[in-house]
Design an enzyme around this catalytic site. Structure first.
Site, short mmCIF file in Angstrom:
data_model
loop_
_atom_site.label_atom_id
_atom_site.label_comp_id
_atom_site.label_asym_id
_atom_site.label_seq_id
_atom_site.Cartn_x
_atom_site.Cartn_y
_atom_site.Cartn_z
N ASP A 189 0.57 -1.17 -0.22
CA ASP A 189 -0.16 -0.01 0.17
C ASP A 189 0.91 1.25 -0.09
O ASP A 189 0.32 2.06 0.76
CB ASP A 189 -1.07 -0.01 1.34
N ASP B 179 -0.99 8.61 9.86
CA ASP B 179 -1.93 8.75 9.35
C ASP B 179 -2.93 7.48 9.86
O ASP B 179 -3.23 6.84 11.19
CB ASP B 179 -1.26 7.20 8.32
N GLU C 63 -4.35 12.80 9.79
CA GLU C 63 -4.06 12.71 8.16
C GLU C 63 -5.69 11.89 9.07
O GLU C 63 -6.34 11.39 8.39
CB GLU C 63 -3.36 11.94 7.81
N ASP D 84 -3.71 10.10 -2.49
CA ASP D 84 -4.11 9.82 -2.83
C ASP D 84 -5.04 10.57 -3.17
O ASP D 84 -5.32 11.36 -4.61
CB ASP D 84 -5.18 9.88 -1.59
C1 GLC Z 1 -3.81 6.80 4.14
C2 GLC Z 1 -2.91 6.70 3.08
C3 GLC Z 1 -3.04 5.71 2.33
C4 GLC Z 1 -3.27 4.19 2.25
C5 GLC Z 1 -4.08 4.81 4.10
C6 GLC Z 1 -4.25 3.21 5.05
O1 GLC Z 1 -5.55 7.63 4.13
O2 GLC Z 1 -2.68 8.34 2.75
O3 GLC Z 1 -2.62 5.94 1.11
O4 GLC Z 1 -4.46 3.76 2.14
O5 GLC Z 1 -3.90 5.55 5.08
O6 GLC Z 1 -2.35 3.26 5.44
#
Ligand code: GLC
Length: 649
Positions: free
Chosen positions: A140, A283, A325, A395
């Site tokens: 990911d 995150d 985030e 994203d």
């Molecule tokens: C956050 C990251 C994204 C990721 C998700 C899971 O939203 O920006 O890229 O897939 O977390 O960790």
């Protein structure tokens, strides 16, 4: 309330660790003493009834002291400077870029060699996408971490990272790294031990013997990746159990009901602080607390955990700011700055995801009314905190702003979102956008948007189809989007490649570890031969690079652009134009952005509604000076243009 037992306990620990109460550790001691009670209160809110509460709390305080003791003197010195400077991150001197180390410069050593490039552009803050170990093919983009403290060999070594950080510090650059708090990769040692049957580590995750409880959760938990990873649980055949996997099946959710999980992750957070991280990007914080019967997002206890993290960081490494985030509904995003007694005491920084999406909304519709309707919520950000402003990141673009905002502008929310999705997928007549829909959920009709800044602005198709006027429009749209992001208040964060108008990269389709995730189309691999074109004024790479650089320089030259919550939106005189005033005691700036593919007119009267009447305005973008005219005369903004007008007389 003051507790003498707690105080005595704290003092005992300080002594055990040979902390110099009156000597070199005195500031630490002051912070430790003054935040101890809040730390205990927050910890008890979550773990008060846990059978291991005492052991957990003891362990937590030991970590706070030990990790402070492991902090470099140079970082402690920097902590002191930052504390003196107050909320240093609201400064107009900081401009960021988010990048994948390998896609940008192969590895950490390569990145260290590229520091002059950032200097040339004016970028002094780097967000390195996750660099810690993550299994190839099930990573990911690095957000499935198998070892939180070991740099993934594909990027280099821990030493390379430290070396890069030192070089950045020498050049007064800031660093942001992620802590992937919600989950680990199933290759992480904890997950492996859990899978081998160790009950201590099974309690690090959410395991269930059968589908009974998962089925109940599924009734209210939205799916995050419905196409590639439907549902929120995965079957683990070795154990004949189900484990919670909200994101991909290879990302196991951590169980924050267990104090030892919190402590282990806090230890990692402070480890990152001691590497020299200036901003820690937490995150997906919205997901860290789960409760049956809820969406398992934005729950009050997720906020308690974040407040506890913030307090612990304030004690051990106060120079590190926290970014949450949280890409959630507008009214929920604001709560990550803290509420009630904790206002401005949770995350220091959050992504202005609503503003970002609404700029895309305005670009597609040529109408800024939905953007304006959202400002009441966006402006709730407390003083002392700030935004990360961005037009694109790694994203997708979510259209999760509220229906009422769309309705206020006179549109039907369902039809409006359908229009936007069609527009950016390139299906709408007249649209040259070359994006794609991401995470389409037929059950809810939900979908997000992938695509690079340049491709979504129409550059890719305009070039392919050789349409000179459309190329020009696309370039203007790119600059317009970046300009609003730069001046609205907060840290502008560019995404790598956007400064050179990189269009979509479809090579991900050839990679089995990426092809299921079209977000990779807007995560380009830098081509440094091509990047040389930034020095050739006849190229669009140069046009965008130089414009981005100029925007950054203008922003740095205007102290009024520090985020002191000093923004007032202008009365909407023209639905195609987003306009706001940034003002301080001795500087006033009118910032106007025209989202229409034609000139837009604003009467001079509009400039007379905010305090002392201006008579002359200087446009920092074009270098022109305007004499403010009569109320019935107009200031005209050409198609997709903007003006940064300072009151000079
Ligand atoms: C956050 C990251 C994204 C990721 C998700 C899971 O939203 O920006 O890229 O897939 O977390 O960790």
């Amino acid at each position: 309330m003051y507790s003498s037992d707690l105080h005595a306990f704290g003092e005992k620990l300080l002594k055990e660790h040979q902390i110099e109460i009156k000597g070199k550790d005195s500031s630490f001691v002051e912070r430790f003493r003054s935040h101890l009670l809040t730390i205990e209160t927050l910890f008890n809110e979550i773990y008060g009834d846990h059978p291991h509460r005492n052991k957990g709390f003891d362990q937590l305080l030991h970590s706070l002291i030990t990790l402070y003791q492991q902090r470099d003197t140079a970082l402690i010195q920097k902590d002191n400077e930052k504390q003196k400077a107050g909320n240093w991150f609201v400064s107009n001197q900081i401009t960021g870029m988010s990048l994948y180390v390998d896609r940008f410069a192969e590895n950490l050593q390569g990145l260290a060699k590229k520091l002059p490039y950032f200097n040339e552009l004016g970028v002094n803050f780097l967000h390195l996408m996750p660099v810690f170990e993550s299994p190839a093919g099930e990573s990911d983009g690095g957000y499935a971490v198998s070892n939180f403290k070991k740099v993934d060999p594909k990027f280099g070594s821990n030493e390379d990272l430290k070396h890069l950080i030192h070089q950045m510090q020498d050049q007064k650059m800031y660093l942001m790294l992620d802590i992937v708090l919600n989950h680990t990769s199933y290759h992480h040692e904890w997950a492996q031990k859990a899978k081998a049957g160790d009950p201590y580590y099974q309690d690090f995750f959410y395991f269930f013997d059968n589908r009974d409880i998962p089925n109940q959760y599924d009734q209210t938990m939205p799916e995050i990746f419905p196409e590639s990873s439907p549902g929120s649980f995965s079957y683990i055949s070795e154990l004949n159990k189900w484990v919670m996997t909200v994101f991909h099946h290879y990302q196991w959710d951590l169980n924050y009901r267990n104090p030892f999980v919190f402590n282990a992750m806090l230890d990692t957070i402070l480890y990152y602080a001691n590497l020299g991280v200036d901003v820690l990007r937490i995150d997906a914080p919205a997901f860290i607390w789960k409760e049956l019967g809820t969406t398992c997002q934005n729950l009050p206890k997720a906020h308690t955990l974040l407040r506890l993290i913030k307090k612990c960081v304030q004690v051990s490494s106060p120079g590190m700011a926290i970014l949450g985030e949280a890409i959630v509904a507008p009214a929920e995003i604001i709560k990550y700055f803290g509420t009630h007694d904790f206002t401005a005491q949770e995350c220091d920084i959050a992504y202005s995801a609503t503003q970002m999406a609404l700029q895309w909304d305005a670009l597609a519709t040529g109408d800024t009314r939905v953007m304006l309707a959202a400002q009441h919520d966006i402006l709730q950000k407390p003083f002392g905190c700030t935004w990360i402003n961005y037009t694109r990141c790694h994203d997708d673009i979510g259209l999760g702003y509220d229906d009422y905002m769309i309705e206020t502008a006179g549109f039907n929310p369902f039809q409006h979102r359908t229009y936007l999705k069609n527009y950016y997928a390139g299906w709408q007549e007249g649209s040259l956008a070359a994006g794609a829909l991401f995470s389409v959920n037929p059950k809810t009709n939900d979908a997000r948007i992938s695509g690079s800044l340049a491709s979504l602005c129409g550059l890719q198709k305009a070039v392919e189809w050789n349409l000179p006027q459309e190329i020009e429009n696309a370039l203007q749209k790119i600059i317009l989007m970046q300009a609003q992001t730069m001046f609205i208040g907060g840290i502008p964060m560019l995404f790598n490649g956007d400064e050179l108008a990189y269009t979509n990269d479809y090579s991900y389709l050839q990679d089995s570890g990426k092809c299921y995730d079209n977000r990779w189309m807007h995560r380009p691999i830098m081509n440094w031969d091509r990047n040389e074109k930034r020095n050739d004024p006849s190229t669009f790479e140069s046009r965008i690079f130089q414009a981005t650089r100029k925007l950054i320089n203008i922003r740095k030259s205007l102290p009024v652009l520090m985020d002191h919550k000093n923004i007032t939106w202008m009365t909407p005189h023209n639905i195609h134009v987003a306009g706001f005033v940034r003002s301080s005691e001795n500087q006033k700036l009118f910032c106007l952005f025209n989202y229409k593919n034609a000139g837009s007119y604003i009467t001079w009267h509009a400039f007379k509604e905010h305090g002392i009447l201006p008579s002359q305005l200087f446009d920092h973008w074009t270098g022109e000076t305007y004499t403010v005219g009569n109320d019935h005369e107009y200031f005209i903004l050409p198609s997709y243009s903007f003006a940064i007008l300072e009151v000079v007389a």
